[in-house]
Scaffold this active site. Structure first.
Site, PDB file in Angstrom:
ATOM      1  N   TRP A 327       0.840  -1.197   0.000  1.00 40.76           N
ATOM      2  CA  TRP A 327       0.000   0.000   0.000  1.00 40.76           C
ATOM      3  C   TRP A 327       0.879   1.251   0.000  1.00 40.76           C
ATOM      4  O   TRP A 327       0.523   2.281  -0.561  1.00 40.76           O
ATOM      5  CB  TRP A 327      -0.904  -0.010   1.242  1.00 40.76           C
ATOM      6  N   HIS A 328       2.052   1.144   0.620  1.00 38.96           N
ATOM      7  CA  HIS A 328       2.914   2.315   0.761  1.00 38.96           C
ATOM      8  C   HIS A 328       3.583   2.752  -0.526  1.00 38.96           C
ATOM      9  O   HIS A 328       4.083   3.862  -0.610  1.00 38.96           O
ATOM     10  CB  HIS A 328       3.978   2.076   1.832  1.00 38.96           C
ATOM     11  N   GLY A 329       3.626   1.880  -1.486  1.00 37.92           N
ATOM     12  CA  GLY A 329       4.237   2.322  -2.734  1.00 37.92           C
ATOM     13  C   GLY A 329       4.408   1.170  -3.691  1.00 37.92           C
ATOM     14  O   GLY A 329       4.490   0.009  -3.284  1.00 37.92           O
ATOM     15  N   PHE A 469       1.615   7.870  -1.327  1.00 38.62           N
ATOM     16  CA  PHE A 469       1.364   6.459  -1.006  1.00 38.62           C
ATOM     17  C   PHE A 469      -0.084   6.098  -1.251  1.00 38.62           C
ATOM     18  O   PHE A 469      -0.951   6.916  -1.225  1.00 38.62           O
ATOM     19  CB  PHE A 469       1.742   6.174   0.451  1.00 38.62           C
TER      20      PHE A 469
END
Lengths: 469, 498
Positions: A327-329, A469
């Site tokens: 999810w963060h990148g 993100f």
């Protein structure tokens, strides 16, 4: 070195309107406050809160369009999908559509890159805040499906929920159920207003005074030539980065929560002193709480949670953490970072700290956990795995030729910055409310405002880390 | 919170007060401190809207042009000091922000890393936005400005290093210079952008770290040899000018800079026998206790140029005017370019005197051919030659005082003096060379000055047209180890030939 100078001069790289931009703070926000106030007065006369909502929606769309003048259509489309699918009770289809848009726009480039299709498919731009607003849409549809929330009858109110500018591009991830009533009816007490303002100012200070200056240490260490980096300097850089990412991200949440409170919205808390955690499990109860609870409620529990076979639970945990990382990148290091936590949490849950052993080695773990978290940020920082390896080599003693004198200077020249940052990671005792306390708060709030505006003028804004993100 | 309304009222007053100031007070257009035109308001077009450029432009414009910008950025720098303590006691407590260790033996043909010296002087250039200002550094040095260059990047048209030749050092001047200048061991405490700051009070000095390699400096020598081969009648001199890092770099910082002496010697060693290397390293070292370098600027001081020019005059077999035969002019309260580069408050709080010398009994007739530059500082046109003043008086406190000579770089300068000896000198230079001509007006009949970044004619034709007898390559050590300089000199031989 010169890269920083160039960066400062290179306006094309300055991203959109962030909370720490002068134009947001001193042009957008005052204009919004005045319009919102006037709309409030007008609404009082008419006996309706609609005017305030319309002002808030218009400013939210302007805010988003400032950064995404074209892809704002995607945001509106996503909201419309949520609206129609909830109305027609096709929530699952809606969730699939939203996930598809997230996969295409956020991970499309990675997928085409990995599959070799990149040559045929043009590069897909990453829309600002897509991870945040898509998740809010999914949460809304899931809650409607499960009967926890009623479908919103008014499209503009749903769009307002999805696009509300304080939390639009970097969270917290607000559940529809948190604010559905506030959209129709909300009130602001003088206490709310004052606390909200204080929260905004604290967030601004965290970002501009702490995080932005910590980032300079990070640049000199993790961002520098790793072949000349020394081991102590690598640790100093990693410490600074751990602090920077916390203050940067929690600053944004503080400002969002504060702005929400000034308007009568109660956004969920997002951080609760994460670095005092005694385990990785505890860390994720204190860090980016709105994301953790999202995955818990909408992924982990629907998968059966912990009431399944041991093997299945293991799978569920690893899946949730791979997704959290991802999810963060759209880069594999984020997945590795997520799995790192998955493994840590598994070890904690299955091997060491079962419910009855909760207190075991707790004092010791307060010291080891931050180190484990810092190592995690090392994975988080480097998208390039070979650089990551070089960095960890230096970290564990196979350092470059850089001298120890650097780290002494780095420490001394930032000693107050680091000390204040470390102290602010701890839960400080609550001050007894009274005139003296208010006077003290007024003083430090004014000081933060003055320093923040000076620093903002003194350097071009460092963009918030979390917004992509 | 007790008294929430009072708190809210005070904060709203502060907030709206600042907002009114930032929105309604007059916006700035130019920054003295940073020496640049500030961002302009962007133009709206379909393309700039779709790309997001328009809004980004407004954001940049708003934060770049805040009222009283220079005062406020200076205050911000002062406030930055709150971060910690600057240790000053002993070498183990030293910082090199933005400075990386340099391995002097690693001659992979890389170019000099720091491009600060490539910045054209401000008064000579047209309004440029910040982006194009960065471009003003000629394109090769832009590559050189990337920090990664320091260890592993070789610009693509760079040839591998040539082994240093030691065999053919001619007897006269081209012998190796020995390092008779010990670096002092002052403490220094801070730096940014590859710059260290040393000393305090009137001894505060900003120094740019150096990272040149023998690959490029060998080519630099070879291009001078080529000029001599093509024009055997011409006296060709090569003067590689060390910068302040050679004389004032504290011991503890030496690991972070390359040796300029090594590169100067490499140039000397690679010059043909009939090309004359001018050793200014030694004489500057002898006078290092005098103000021969500016403390707050990346240039040398005119006094340093005086000593260097005397060596040239000696090598050319000509008399030169003693320093006593000059009028001394002073621009007080001068703060040079290093403040903007290093962003260190100590540089601006310790200004210096910019002292320059105007020859007393020499008549000058100065003619300028000015180049027109676009916003990216490319030459787009050329004005008709026009008479002008060689020395331009700057007021006290002016940060542009180094442009005293000729007003900058983007021009061809021809100075006819009252000397009648048939010797006509052409100086090919970077901005270090700007300070030299003033001390040669008593030695040559004509002095021509061409900048290595701006010249569109053919140099062979130019030399023959003006009957040049002496040609001086005068570059600072940074430029002498930048491939762009070498390539420009090579291009001048062939470009624009009729």
């Amino acid at each position: 070195m010169l890269r920083r100078l160039k960066y400062r001069l290179n306006w094309h790289k300055i991203p959109v309107m962030y909370f720490s931009d002068l134009i947001f703070l001193y042009a957008f926000l005052p204009a919004f406050v005045i319009c919102y106030f006037v709309a409030g007065l007008w609404g009082k006369k008419e006996g309706s809160g609609a005017a305030r909502n319309i002002v808030l929606l218009c400013f939210s769309l302007i805010f988003y369009a400032w950064g995404e003048p074209v892809l704002i259509l995607l945001l509106i489309c996503s909201a419309f999908i949520c609206y129609i699918c909830a109305k027609t009770h096709k929530e699952t289809a809606g969730i699939i559509l939203l996930l598809l848009s997230l996969i295409i726009f956020k991970y499309g480039n990675l997928l085409t890159g990995l599959t070799g299709l990149a040559a045929y498919i043009p590069k897909i731009p990453l829309p600002l805040g897509i991870s945040f607003y898509t998740f809010q849409g999914i949460a809304y549809l899931a809650d409607v499906k499960r009967g926890r929330a009623k479908p919103q009858d008014s499209f503009y109110k749903l769009l307002l929920y999805i696009s509300m500018f304080p939390q639009l591009i970097a969270g917290p991830i607000v559940r529809y159920t948190d604010i559905s009533e506030d959209i129709d009816r909300r009130s602001v007490s003088p206490e709310d207003m004052a606390e909200g303002i204080r929260r905004i100012i604290c967030g601004l200070g965290k970002k501009v005074i702490l995080a932005d200056h910590l980032s300079l240490i990070v640049e000199e260490s993790m961002g520098a030539d790793l072949s000349t980096l020394s081991t102590p300097m690598a640790w100093l850089g990693l410490l600074a980065y751990s602090l920077q990412i916390y203050f940067d991200f929690s600053a944004y949440s503080d400002m969002a929560i504060g702005m929400g409170r000034c308007m009568g919205f109660k956004f969920p808390e997002n951080f609760d002193h994460p670095y005092i955690s005694a385990s990785a499990t505890e860390f994720w109860r204190r860090w980016h709480m709105s994301l953790g609870s999202f995955f818990r409620d909408y992924v982990y529990i629907p998968l059966g949670g912990s009431r399944v076979s041991r093997l299945r639970r293991l799978f569920n945990i690893m899946l949730v953490w791979a997704l959290t990382g991802f999810w963060h990148g759209a880069s594999l290091n984020f997945m590795v970072w997520g799995l790192y936590f998955g493994v840590l949490i598994l070890i904690e849950k299955e091997l060491f700290f079962k419910e009855k052993d909760k207190e075991r080695f707790k004092v010791l773990r307060h010291f080891t956990t931050p180190v484990i978290l810092m190592l995690g940020w090392g994975i988080f920082y480097f998208e390039d795995f070979s650089k990551m390896k070089d960095f960890f080599d230096v970290l564990f003693g196979r350092g470059g030729m850089g001298s120890e004198t650097l780290v002494m200077a780095g420490l001394s020249q930032n000693v107050f910055l680091l000390a204040v940052s470390l102290i602010l990671c701890l839960p400080l005792p609550k001050m007894k409310e009274g005139t003296v306390t208010t006077a003290f708060r007024t003083l430090y709030s004014v000081a933060i405002l003055v320093l923040a505006v000076l620093f903002l003028i003194g350097s071009t804004s460092h963009p918030f880390l979390y917004t992509r993100f | 919170m007790k008294h929430p309304k009072i708190y809210t009222a005070i904060m709203l007053i502060c907030f709206f007060g600042t907002a009114v100031f930032l929105n309604l007070a007059g916006r700035e257009g130019y920054s003295e401190v940073e020496r640049r035109e500030l961002a302009g308001f962007p133009e709206l077009s379909a393309q700039s809207y779709v790309s997001g450029e328009y809004f980004r432009g407004i954001t940049a414009w708003f934060s770049d042009t805040v009222p009283m910008r220079d005062k406020l950025t200076t205050a911000a720098l002062a406030a930055e000091e709150l971060k910690g303590i600057r240790l000053k006691s002993g070498e183990e407590e030293i910082s090199f922000h933005g400075v990386m260790a340099v391995n002097d033996d690693d001659d992979t043909g890389q170019e000099q890393t720091a491009a600060v010296n490539d910045k054209p002087d401000i008064t000579a250039v047209p309004a440029a936005d910040p982006v194009s200002q960065d471009k003003a550094v000629s394109d090769d040095s832009l590559q050189a400005a990337e920090p990664s260059v320091s260890s592993d990047t070789v610009s693509e048209d760079e040839v591998p290093a040539v082994e240093q030749q030691t065999a053919s050092i001619p007897a006269h001047t081209n012998s190796a210079i020995s390092d008779n200048v010990a670096a002092p061991s002052d403490d220094f405490t801070s730096a940014a952008n590859g710059i260290i700051v040393t000393g305090d009070g009137e001894n505060t000095r900003a120094i740019m770290m150096y990272g040149g390699s023998t690959g490029v400096t060998t080519q630099y020598a070879q291009v001078a040899n080529k000029y001599k081969e093509l024009m055997p009648e011409l006296n060709v001199y090569v003067m590689v000018i060390p910068t302040s890092v050679s004389y004032y770099c504290p011991q503890a910082a030496l690991a972070y800079t390359g040796s300029q002496l090594k590169q100067i010697n490499n140039v000397q060693a690679n010059l043909d026998e009939d090309v004359i290397g001018i050793d200014v390293y030694t004489i500057l070292g002898e006078h290092r206790d005098e103000p021969i370098y500016l403390r707050t600027d990346h240039h040398w001081a005119p006094l340093g140029a005086y000593y260097a020019a005397s060596k040239l005059a000696e090598a050319a077999g000509l008399d030169y005017l003693d320093i006593s035969e000059y009028d001394v002019n002073v621009v007080h309260n001068y703060v040079g370019s290093m403040y903007a580069y290093a962003k260190d408050i100590r540089i601006s709080s310790n200004p210096e005197d910019f002292v320059y010398y105007v020859p007393k009994n020499v008549e000058l007739k100065t003619t300028y051919t000015n180049y027109k530059l676009d916003s990216s500082w490319n030459v787009v046109g050329e004005a008709e030659p026009a008479a002008g003043q060689f020395f331009i008086k700057y007021p006290d406190g002016s940060g542009g005082a180094y442009c005293t000579f000729m007003g900058g770089d983007a021009k061809i300068t021809r100075v006819e003096t009252s000397v009648k000896n048939g010797r006509r000198l052409l100086i090919l230079k970077d901005s270090y060379g700007n300070a030299l001509p003033a001390f040669l007006f008593g030695s040559f009949e004509e002095v021509h000055v061409i900048d290595s970044r701006y010249f569109t004619k053919n140099i062979v034709e130019y030399i023959s047209e003006y009957q040049i007898t002496d040609l001086l390559f005068a570059n600072n050590a940074f430029h002498a180890s930048t491939g762009a300089t070498v390539r420009a000199y090579e291009r001048y031989l062939t470009q624009g030939a009729e």
